[in-house]
Design an enzyme around this catalytic site. Structure first.
Site, PDB file in Angstrom:
ATOM      1  N   LYS A 188     -58.850  77.962 -42.160  1.00 55.34           N
ATOM      2  CA  LYS A 188     -57.651  77.696 -42.950  1.00 55.34           C
ATOM      3  C   LYS A 188     -58.072  76.946 -44.203  1.00 55.34           C
ATOM      4  O   LYS A 188     -58.364  75.758 -44.158  1.00 55.34           O
ATOM      5  CB  LYS A 188     -56.622  76.861 -42.191  1.00 55.34           C
ATOM      6  CG  LYS A 188     -55.295  76.824 -42.961  1.00 55.34           C
ATOM      7  CD  LYS A 188     -54.449  75.602 -42.709  1.00 55.34           C
ATOM      8  CE  LYS A 188     -55.002  74.330 -43.282  1.00 55.34           C
ATOM      9  NZ  LYS A 188     -55.049  74.295 -44.762  1.00 55.34           N
ATOM     10  N   GLU A 202     -65.891  65.738 -42.288  1.00 56.77           N
ATOM     11  CA  GLU A 202     -66.602  65.483 -43.559  1.00 56.77           C
ATOM     12  C   GLU A 202     -65.555  64.923 -44.504  1.00 56.77           C
ATOM     13  O   GLU A 202     -64.751  65.675 -45.047  1.00 56.77           O
ATOM     14  CB  GLU A 202     -67.194  66.784 -44.116  1.00 56.77           C
ATOM     15  CG  GLU A 202     -68.190  67.486 -43.197  1.00 56.77           C
ATOM     16  CD  GLU A 202     -69.548  66.796 -43.158  1.00 56.77           C
ATOM     17  OE1 GLU A 202     -69.769  65.874 -43.971  1.00 56.77           O
ATOM     18  OE2 GLU A 202     -70.369  67.174 -42.314  1.00 56.77           O
ATOM     19  N   CYS A 236     -66.393  64.893 -53.529  1.00 55.54           N
ATOM     20  CA  CYS A 236     -66.497  63.821 -52.526  1.00 55.54           C
ATOM     21  C   CYS A 236     -67.708  62.931 -52.784  1.00 55.54           C
ATOM     22  O   CYS A 236     -67.684  61.744 -52.475  1.00 55.54           O
ATOM     23  CB  CYS A 236     -66.555  64.408 -51.127  1.00 55.54           C
ATOM     24  SG  CYS A 236     -67.860  65.622 -50.948  1.00 55.54           S
ATOM     25  N   GLU A 265     -61.036  55.617 -52.819  1.00 53.84           N
ATOM     26  CA  GLU A 265     -61.641  56.781 -53.474  1.00 53.84           C
ATOM     27  C   GLU A 265     -60.749  57.258 -54.617  1.00 53.84           C
ATOM     28  O   GLU A 265     -59.598  57.628 -54.390  1.00 53.84           O
ATOM     29  CB  GLU A 265     -61.780  57.912 -52.442  1.00 53.84           C
ATOM     30  CG  GLU A 265     -62.383  59.168 -53.021  1.00 53.84           C
ATOM     31  CD  GLU A 265     -62.400  60.324 -52.022  1.00 53.84           C
ATOM     32  OE1 GLU A 265     -61.526  60.373 -51.139  1.00 53.84           O
ATOM     33  OE2 GLU A 265     -63.299  61.170 -52.130  1.00 53.84           O
TER      34      GLU A 265
HETATM   35  P1  NAD Z   1     -56.616  66.563 -47.679  1.00 52.61           P
HETATM   36  O1  NAD Z   1     -57.118  65.785 -46.544  1.00 52.61           O
HETATM   37  O2  NAD Z   1     -55.227  66.297 -48.164  1.00 52.61           O
HETATM   38  O3  NAD Z   1     -56.681  68.136 -47.371  1.00 52.61           O
HETATM   39  C1  NAD Z   1     -57.838  68.750 -46.881  1.00 52.61           C
HETATM   40  C2  NAD Z   1     -57.438  69.900 -45.980  1.00 52.61           C
HETATM   41  O4  NAD Z   1     -56.620  69.392 -44.954  1.00 52.61           O
HETATM   42  C3  NAD Z   1     -56.625  70.980 -46.678  1.00 52.61           C
HETATM   43  O5  NAD Z   1     -56.963  72.238 -46.196  1.00 52.61           O
HETATM   44  C4  NAD Z   1     -55.237  70.637 -46.312  1.00 52.61           C
HETATM   45  O6  NAD Z   1     -54.470  71.795 -46.241  1.00 52.61           O
HETATM   46  C5  NAD Z   1     -55.408  70.057 -44.943  1.00 52.61           C
HETATM   47  N1  NAD Z   1     -54.344  69.119 -44.598  1.00 52.61           N
HETATM   48  C6  NAD Z   1     -53.568  68.402 -45.439  1.00 52.61           C
HETATM   49  N2  NAD Z   1     -52.649  67.700 -44.757  1.00 52.61           N
HETATM   50  C7  NAD Z   1     -52.852  67.976 -43.447  1.00 52.61           C
HETATM   51  C8  NAD Z   1     -52.232  67.551 -42.243  1.00 52.61           C
HETATM   52  N3  NAD Z   1     -51.201  66.691 -42.237  1.00 52.61           N
HETATM   53  N4  NAD Z   1     -52.715  68.019 -41.085  1.00 52.61           N
HETATM   54  C9  NAD Z   1     -53.737  68.863 -41.084  1.00 52.61           C
HETATM   55  N5  NAD Z   1     -54.364  69.316 -42.178  1.00 52.61           N
HETATM   56  C10 NAD Z   1     -53.933  68.869 -43.348  1.00 52.61           C
HETATM   57  O7  NAD Z   1     -57.669  66.381 -48.820  1.00 52.61           O
HETATM   58  P2  NAD Z   1     -57.630  66.988 -50.263  1.00 52.61           P
HETATM   59  O8  NAD Z   1     -56.923  66.032 -51.152  1.00 52.61           O
HETATM   60  O9  NAD Z   1     -57.204  68.392 -50.270  1.00 52.61           O
HETATM   61  O10 NAD Z   1     -59.207  66.956 -50.550  1.00 52.61           O
HETATM   62  C11 NAD Z   1     -59.800  65.851 -51.077  1.00 52.61           C
HETATM   63  C12 NAD Z   1     -60.488  64.997 -50.039  1.00 52.61           C
HETATM   64  O11 NAD Z   1     -61.517  65.732 -49.403  1.00 52.61           O
HETATM   65  C13 NAD Z   1     -61.175  63.813 -50.690  1.00 52.61           C
HETATM   66  O12 NAD Z   1     -60.981  62.665 -49.911  1.00 52.61           O
HETATM   67  C14 NAD Z   1     -62.637  64.232 -50.689  1.00 52.61           C
HETATM   68  O13 NAD Z   1     -63.549  63.189 -50.751  1.00 52.61           O
HETATM   69  C15 NAD Z   1     -62.726  64.981 -49.415  1.00 52.61           C
HETATM   70  N6  NAD Z   1     -63.903  65.856 -49.413  1.00 52.61           N
HETATM   71  C16 NAD Z   1     -64.947  65.545 -48.596  1.00 52.61           C
HETATM   72  C17 NAD Z   1     -66.093  66.337 -48.607  1.00 52.61           C
HETATM   73  C18 NAD Z   1     -67.259  66.045 -47.703  1.00 52.61           C
HETATM   74  O14 NAD Z   1     -68.108  66.916 -47.510  1.00 52.61           O
HETATM   75  N7  NAD Z   1     -67.355  64.864 -47.113  1.00 52.61           N
HETATM   76  C19 NAD Z   1     -66.165  67.437 -49.462  1.00 52.61           C
HETATM   77  C20 NAD Z   1     -65.085  67.712 -50.282  1.00 52.61           C
HETATM   78  C21 NAD Z   1     -63.933  66.917 -50.240  1.00 52.61           C
END
Ligand code: NAD
Length: 483
Positions: A177, A252, A286, A384
């Site tokens: 997803k 991650e 990230c 962050e």
């Molecule tokens: P997010 O946590 O809001 O969303 C990430 C994923 O989770 C998306 O697919 C989203 O649809 C899903 N999601 C959102 N709300 C959800 C819920 N209530 N229940 C289940 N799934 C849900 O994060 P974002 O803002 O889309 O992405 C940015 C974040 O991701 C930042 O914190 C960044 O640092 C992190 N990130 C980490 C890495 C790594 O490898 N450590 C890499 C890229 C991004």
């Protein structure tokens, strides 16, 4: 201009344009125009994806490793052939400059290659026996089972590619997803696998309401592994859901990477690398460097030069101009988050040296922003930022810099620049992070593990760890006769 494709789900080998729960709009963040719609999966469609992954798992895990390797490698080749178009679609969906989108797509093909190779290399081990009666002690890594893969929008192909290739190489089936805002890039990646000959049901692709989908998929007894990339807050929630069924979980999560810049660092090259890396993908990375800790002797010069470089960046709509260096933020919520960060600066919390505001034009643009001497307890230095904002702080001795660097619960990437061998040894050992890079910023190569500690998660992707994360250890021990 590349046309935005019709977005479809993939369930049991069938492409489906109709979502049981309707559809959601996809918007170009540089123009705020709707460019397409993505189907939203219903629970019945999720059940169909689970059934497909469950049915495909024994077939795929019993496929000889060399066959799995050939199919996965062929998908990487198709990805290379289609990289130009995929990169353009990525830019339409999330605003990333073309060169960065193309680099990410070609890099994803390299990641897939490496993980495909692991399918051939990982053979388990034989352990010496303790008695004459024992013939063999064989330890193997078995595929864990159907995996649920949840990815964000900031690297719409790299992150799905790592997860899919690791899962498939190990012999797992998967349901991906991707983020709601970047479905087409993931779809084009999945299509490379199906066109390469991946059997039906081995990879399934669904979109829709993230909370409903993740709850439903993780609760299913079919699911044996959950791999999530995203924010720390959501990662913790999903960890609880996975723990209820004792499912393997790889989070991650977010980071707030420190960069320690020593007095002996080669100044011009260091500041150039810092400014270029900070604003890559508009800071929505990230492992983006976010807390610059600079030796006091070079601090003023560093701030001045860093700010000057940030002001020269060409900002704009990368979907119509390949020379754009920084695009928009992915959606309006990110701009609001940057404004909140600026509002929280308050008296004495730091000095805005450049930027600090949204850009007055259509699209979700925010200025590259440099804040000098933000307070240690400011929002910028503790949460962050995930946007084009850098905090720069002076330090007096290297131990103080390490103390500031290690003061947060995040621990994804940490960086340092120094010409001193002593300092580089000390920093490599004492910076608390899953990845420490000295004198460069490249922590994401296919061959090396990528992952964090503390609030940045646990487990790693890419490298051999990216394969092993989809396996569980099994011992087979054989005796000559019953004792
Ligand atoms: P997010 O946590 O809001 O969303 C990430 C994923 O989770 C998306 O697919 C989203 O649809 C899903 N999601 C959102 N709300 C959800 C819920 N209530 N229940 C289940 N799934 C849900 O994060 P974002 O803002 O889309 O992405 C940015 C974040 O991701 C930042 O914190 C960044 O640092 C992190 N990130 C980490 C890495 C790594 O490898 N450590 C890499 C890229 C991004």
């Amino acid at each position: 201009m590349t046309a935005y494709p019709q977005v479809k789900m993939l369930i049991g080998g069938e492409w489906m344009g109709e979502g049981g729960d309707g559809a959601m709009p996809i918007v170009n963040p540089a123009t705020e125009q709707e460019i397409g719609r993505a189907p939203k999966a219903s629970k019945e469609q999720l059940d169909a994806a689970l059934a497909a992954a469950d049915e495909a798992f024994p077939r795929w895990s019993n496929t000889p490793a060399i066959e799995r390797y050939r199919i996965i490698r062929a998908a990487a080749e198709l990805l290379r052939e289609r990289a130009e178009t995929i990169a353009r679609v990525m830019t339409l969906e999330m605003g990333k400059p073309h060169a960065q989108a193309l680099g990410e797509t070609m890099g994803a093909a390299d990641l897939i290659d490496f993980l495909a190779e692991e399918a051939k290399r990982q053979g388990g081990r034989l352990v010496p026996v303790r008695s004459h009666n024992l013939l063999e002690q064989r330890v193997t890594q078995e595929p864990v089972g159907p995996a649920v893969l949840l990815t964000p929008w900031n690297f719409p192909i790299n992150l799905p590619a790592k997860k899919i290739a690791g899962a498939l190489a190990a012999g797992c089936s998967a349901i991906l997803k991707p983020a709601e805002t970047t479905p087409a890039t993931a779809q084009m990646l999945a299509q490379c696998f199906t066109d390469a000959g991946l059997p039906d049901g081995v990879v399934n692709l669904v979109y829709g309401d993230p909370a409903m989908i993740s709850e439903h998929l993780i609760a299913s007894p079919v699911t044996r592994k959950v791999s999530f990339t995203g924010s720390t807050a959501i990662g913790k929630q999903l960890g609880v859901l996975a723990a209820r069924g004792l499912k393997r979980f790889t989070p991650e999560l977010g980071g707030h990477a420190p960069v320690v810049i020593g007095e002996s660092a080669e100044f011009e090259r260091t500041v150039a690398a810092c400014a270029a890396t900070k604003f890559r993908n508009a800071g929505q990375v990230c492992v983006s460097p976010t807390r610059f800790l600079v030796a006091r002797g070079i601090y003023d010069r560093f701030v001045e030069e860093f700010a000057a470089r940030s002001q020269k960046l060409k900002i704009g709509d990368a979907s119509s101009d390949d020379s754009v260096e920084m695009g928009p933020l992915a959606h309006g919520g990110r701009v609001a988050a940057m404004e909140e960060l600026m509002n929280a600066m308050g008296d004495g919390a730091g000095e805005i040296v450049s930027g600090g505001s949204r850009i007055d034009r259509p699209g979700h643009f925010f200025e590259p922003t440099v804040i000098a001497s933000p307070a240690a307890n400011s929002k910028l230095m503790t949460e962050e930022p995930f946007g084009p904002v850098a905090g720069i702080v002076p330090y007096d001795d290297i131990a103080e810099a390490v103390k500031i660097a290690n003061s947060l619960r995040y621990g994804l990437a940490a960086y340092a620049f120094t010409s001193s061998l002593d300092e580089s040894h000390y920093l490599g050992k004492s910076l608390r992070a899953g990845m420490v890079a000295i004198n460069h910023f490249a922590v994401g190569s296919p061959e090396t593990p990528f992952g964090g500690v503390g609030d940045s998660g646990f487990g790693s992707e890419s490298g051999m760890e990216g394969y092993l994360g989809y396996t569980e250890t099994k011992l087979v021990t054989v005796a000559k006769a019953a004792p």
